[in-house]
Design a protein around this motif. Structure first.
Motif, PDB file in Angstrom:
ATOM      1  N   ILE A 166     -11.068   3.001  -3.155  1.00 30.14           N
ATOM      2  CA  ILE A 166     -10.705   2.971  -4.567  1.00 30.14           C
ATOM      3  C   ILE A 166      -9.558   3.929  -4.850  1.00 30.14           C
ATOM      4  O   ILE A 166      -8.757   3.707  -5.759  1.00 30.14           O
ATOM      5  N   ASN A 167      -9.429   4.992  -4.059  1.00 28.17           N
ATOM      6  CA  ASN A 167      -8.299   5.905  -4.226  1.00 28.17           C
ATOM      7  C   ASN A 167      -6.971   5.213  -3.930  1.00 28.17           C
ATOM      8  O   ASN A 167      -5.948   5.491  -4.563  1.00 28.17           O
ATOM      9  N   GLU A 168      -6.984   4.317  -2.940  1.00 32.73           N
ATOM     10  CA  GLU A 168      -5.767   3.590  -2.589  1.00 32.73           C
ATOM     11  C   GLU A 168      -5.414   2.536  -3.645  1.00 32.73           C
ATOM     12  O   GLU A 168      -4.258   2.135  -3.776  1.00 32.73           O
ATOM     13  N   LEU A 169      -6.429   2.093  -4.387  1.00 26.24           N
ATOM     14  CA  LEU A 169      -6.242   0.985  -5.318  1.00 26.24           C
ATOM     15  C   LEU A 169      -6.101   1.424  -6.775  1.00 26.24           C
ATOM     16  O   LEU A 169      -5.931   0.582  -7.651  1.00 26.24           O
ATOM     17  N   SER A 170      -6.193   2.689  -7.024  1.00 22.14           N
ATOM     18  CA  SER A 170      -6.163   3.174  -8.403  1.00 22.14           C
ATOM     19  C   SER A 170      -4.771   3.663  -8.785  1.00 22.14           C
ATOM     20  O   SER A 170      -4.046   4.238  -7.958  1.00 22.14           O
ATOM     21  N   GLY A 171      -4.418   3.444 -10.048  1.00 22.29           N
ATOM     22  CA  GLY A 171      -3.197   4.018 -10.608  1.00 22.29           C
ATOM     23  C   GLY A 171      -1.906   3.479 -10.034  1.00 22.29           C
ATOM     24  O   GLY A 171      -0.879   4.149 -10.086  1.00 22.29           O
ATOM     25  N   LYS A 172      -1.927   2.253  -9.482  1.00 20.61           N
ATOM     26  CA  LYS A 172      -0.721   1.675  -8.910  1.00 20.61           C
ATOM     27  C   LYS A 172      -0.427   0.341  -9.572  1.00 20.61           C
ATOM     28  O   LYS A 172      -1.333  -0.434  -9.852  1.00 20.61           O
ATOM     29  N   THR A 173       0.845   0.096  -9.830  1.00 19.92           N
ATOM     30  CA  THR A 173       1.276  -1.215 -10.297  1.00 19.92           C
ATOM     31  C   THR A 173       2.094  -1.851  -9.192  1.00 19.92           C
ATOM     32  O   THR A 173       3.160  -1.359  -8.827  1.00 19.92           O
ATOM     33  N   MET A 174       1.567  -2.924  -8.625  1.00 17.81           N
ATOM     34  CA  MET A 174       2.214  -3.612  -7.520  1.00 17.81           C
ATOM     35  C   MET A 174       2.273  -5.097  -7.844  1.00 17.81           C
ATOM     36  O   MET A 174       1.244  -5.701  -8.176  1.00 17.81           O
ATOM     37  N   GLY A 175       3.447  -5.686  -7.749  1.00 15.36           N
ATOM     38  CA  GLY A 175       3.600  -7.089  -8.114  1.00 15.36           C
ATOM     39  C   GLY A 175       3.130  -8.061  -7.060  1.00 15.36           C
ATOM     40  O   GLY A 175       2.743  -9.184  -7.382  1.00 15.36           O
ATOM     41  N   ARG A 176       3.155  -7.649  -5.791  1.00 19.04           N
ATOM     42  CA  ARG A 176       2.842  -8.576  -4.704  1.00 19.04           C
ATOM     43  C   ARG A 176       1.806  -7.931  -3.777  1.00 19.04           C
ATOM     44  O   ARG A 176       2.119  -6.986  -3.055  1.00 19.04           O
ATOM     45  N   ASN A 177       0.589  -8.462  -3.848  1.00 17.22           N
ATOM     46  CA  ASN A 177      -0.539  -7.833  -3.145  1.00 17.22           C
ATOM     47  C   ASN A 177      -1.180  -8.827  -2.191  1.00 17.22           C
ATOM     48  O   ASN A 177      -1.358 -10.002  -2.532  1.00 17.22           O
ATOM     49  N   GLU A 192     -16.795  -0.047  -7.079  1.00 18.81           N
ATOM     50  CA  GLU A 192     -15.886  -0.412  -8.175  1.00 18.81           C
ATOM     51  C   GLU A 192     -15.623  -1.911  -8.278  1.00 18.81           C
ATOM     52  O   GLU A 192     -15.001  -2.362  -9.238  1.00 18.81           O
ATOM     53  N   GLY A 193     -16.073  -2.685  -7.303  1.00 19.93           N
ATOM     54  CA  GLY A 193     -15.853  -4.123  -7.365  1.00 19.93           C
ATOM     55  C   GLY A 193     -15.285  -4.671  -6.074  1.00 19.93           C
ATOM     56  O   GLY A 193     -15.034  -3.939  -5.108  1.00 19.93           O
ATOM     57  N   ASP A 194     -15.084  -5.997  -6.051  1.00 21.17           N
ATOM     58  CA  ASP A 194     -14.571  -6.653  -4.846  1.00 21.17           C
ATOM     59  C   ASP A 194     -13.060  -6.475  -4.730  1.00 21.17           C
ATOM     60  O   ASP A 194     -12.366  -6.197  -5.713  1.00 21.17           O
TER      61      ASP A 194
END
Length: 488
Positions: A166-177, A192-194
């Motif tokens: 979740i630390n890697e996935l929080s607070g980032k805006t990325m257009g292409r994931n 936190e979810g899938d």
């Protein structure tokens, strides 16, 4: 005493003003109007033992449609289910090259673990940069800008390789994931979810300009062994990638028979090989008979069959003349399911050999792990455990049956009735009718059985004549009061 920490000297990224100006111009250059496939054909180079040269589409033509819609504004997600050795990860490398050169945007790639993220960066991604000079030239030099987990490009684009945290996935805006091997990720990341939901949130602010992708071979068990599809393209009830596929527009890769031109989906269950012979002999003799005309397709025909293959959405039909008709299912997710016999980097003989070997392991040890792996990764299919599957075999169902003597009465627990009608021709034609009661949890009762032998027509003596629905259309009317209006 004063301690001075010495940092390793790193040479400047640019040594001349010309280099600096060239780099800065990259950030304001307009996008190059190419599709992802066109960019890959032009810029991506391969250097392997069996092939060295530009990336080729003809080996994996089924990749063109899914990777080209990655730039579409009509979808915000893409899901690709496929076996191992089908080229799934190459799609991300092609998209990465396209993004770096043609249309810069921040990217995020999720791997199943930190170790796998590191391995991918130092192997597949490093090879892309080494073999493809046009992609490599866009990288900003220097350890801070080009390291294992982060890549910065002259355009200002940044690519990050992460693991499920979740630390890697929080607070980032990325257009292409992009998520690789989705079914090998945790079902719930740090509570936190899938992964799919968390990745899509990173692109939410970009609206239709964002794209989230998940690809994987199936890895979750089928949860309901009694499941039957409600539509031809529906996948079994499984967690993970199959759930995402079902949420999309459900595209299946179809071939056309070289003889009758009827369309079908290449599936392991369609492969024919001799039984009661050794594994090597069975594998050597494998063919794929056309489901419509029986024409035996040989393993060497896979390449040509793939070249003419088409992705067909749920609701569509591929006709013998190559046209597509029907109303496709609509979704903001484009979902694809490719099965084992079409995978470019394997062959039918290997599929049969691996499957029969896994069956032998199961027969001798009782362990299903090898068999599950083969069905998931070779055949591209979700796995039904033997314990669940056995519950559906006729002998097992007979053992579970309970006697119910009140024929003609509806037992407690029945929610609705289903009557089947079989027309028996030849000799003395008649209808055979069976009524079944269906319970809330799938239990079935055999409520009634009877035959209809007499029509409403009369002979000269006024007696009912024998039923013959093939000769007398009015004889079908007997089903109205004998079946449809029958009461219990």
């Amino acid at each position: 005493m004063t301690v001075i920490a010495l940092q390793k000297y790193e040479p400047p990224a640019y040594t001349t003003i010309e280099e600096m100006l060239a780099a800065s111009s990259e950030a304001v250059s307009p996008p190059e109007r190419l599709t992802v496939t066109e960019a890959a054909l032009r810029y991506v180079k391969i250097n392997e033992k069996n092939y060295s040269g530009p990336w080729r589409l003809d080996k994996t033509p089924y990749l063109q449609e899914p990777q080209d819609l990655l730039q579409s504004l009509n979808y915000t997600g893409m899901v690709f289910v496929g076996p191992a050795r089908s080229g799934k990860s190459q799609m991300w490398l092609n998209w990465h090259a396209y993004t770096a050169i043609c249309d810069p945007a921040d990217m995020m790639l999720m791997q199943m673990s930190m170790a796998r993220a590191r391995e991918f960066s130092l192997s597949d991604l490093k090879k892309l940069y080494k073999n493809s000079p046009e992609v490599r030239s866009r990288l900003v030099p220097g350890r801070q800008n080009d390291n294992v987990y982060d890549k910065t490009f002259l355009s200002g684009m940044r690519t990050t390789i992460i693991h499920p945290s979740i630390n890697e996935l929080s607070g980032k805006t990325m257009g292409r994931n992009w998520s690789m091997d989705y079914d090998r990720l945790p079902d719930n990341i740090d509570g936190e979810g899938d992964a799919w939901t968390l990745l899509k949130k990173r692109a939410t602010t970009l609206g239709r300009y964002g794209m989230t992708v998940a690809e994987s071979s199936p890895g979750k068990l089928v949860e309901d062994p009694k499941w039957t599809p409600s539509s031809p393209h529906e996948a079994p009830p499984c967690k993970g990638i199959m759930t995402l596929y079902n949420a999309g527009d459900r595209r299946r890769w179809q071939w056309q028979c070289p003889q009758c031109h009827e369309a079908f989906e290449p599936d392991f269950k369609l492969l024919w090989y001799p039984k009661n012979v050794d594994i090597g002999t069975a594998a050597d003799k494998v063919v794929l008979p056309c489901p419509s005309c029986g024409f035996p397709m040989e393993p060497e025909m896979q390449y040509d069959l793939n070249l003419k293959g088409r992705w067909i959405r749920e609701g569509e039909t591929l006709n013998p003349d190559g046209s597509i008709t029907g109303t496709p299912r609509r979704s903001e997710i484009a979902s694809f399911w490719l099965k084992g016999p079409a995978a470019a980097f394997t062959d039918w003989r290997t599929l049969v050999r691996n499957y029969l070997t896994a069956e032998e392991v199961y027969a001798s040890t009782g362990s299903e792990e090898t068999l599950k792996t083969i069905i998931n990764t070779d055949q591209g299919l979700p796995y039904i455990s033997k314990a669940y599957a056995a519950g559906r075999l006729p002998d097992e169902l007979k053992k579970r049956a309970q006697h119910y003597s009140n024929k003609g009465e509806v037992p407690p627990g029945v929610g609705f009735l289903v009557t089947t009608i079989d027309v028996q021709a030849g000799g003395r034609p008649h209808f055979v009718c069976h009524t079944f009661g269906i319970g809330k949890y799938g239990d079935i009762w055999h409520v009634d059985m009877w035959k209809i032998t007499k029509s409403r027509r009369r002979d000269e003596q006024g007696d009912p004549m024998g039923i013959d629905p093939a000769a007398y259309p009015e004889d079908w009317n007997v089903l109205i009061d004998e079946v449809i209006e029958r009461r219990y």
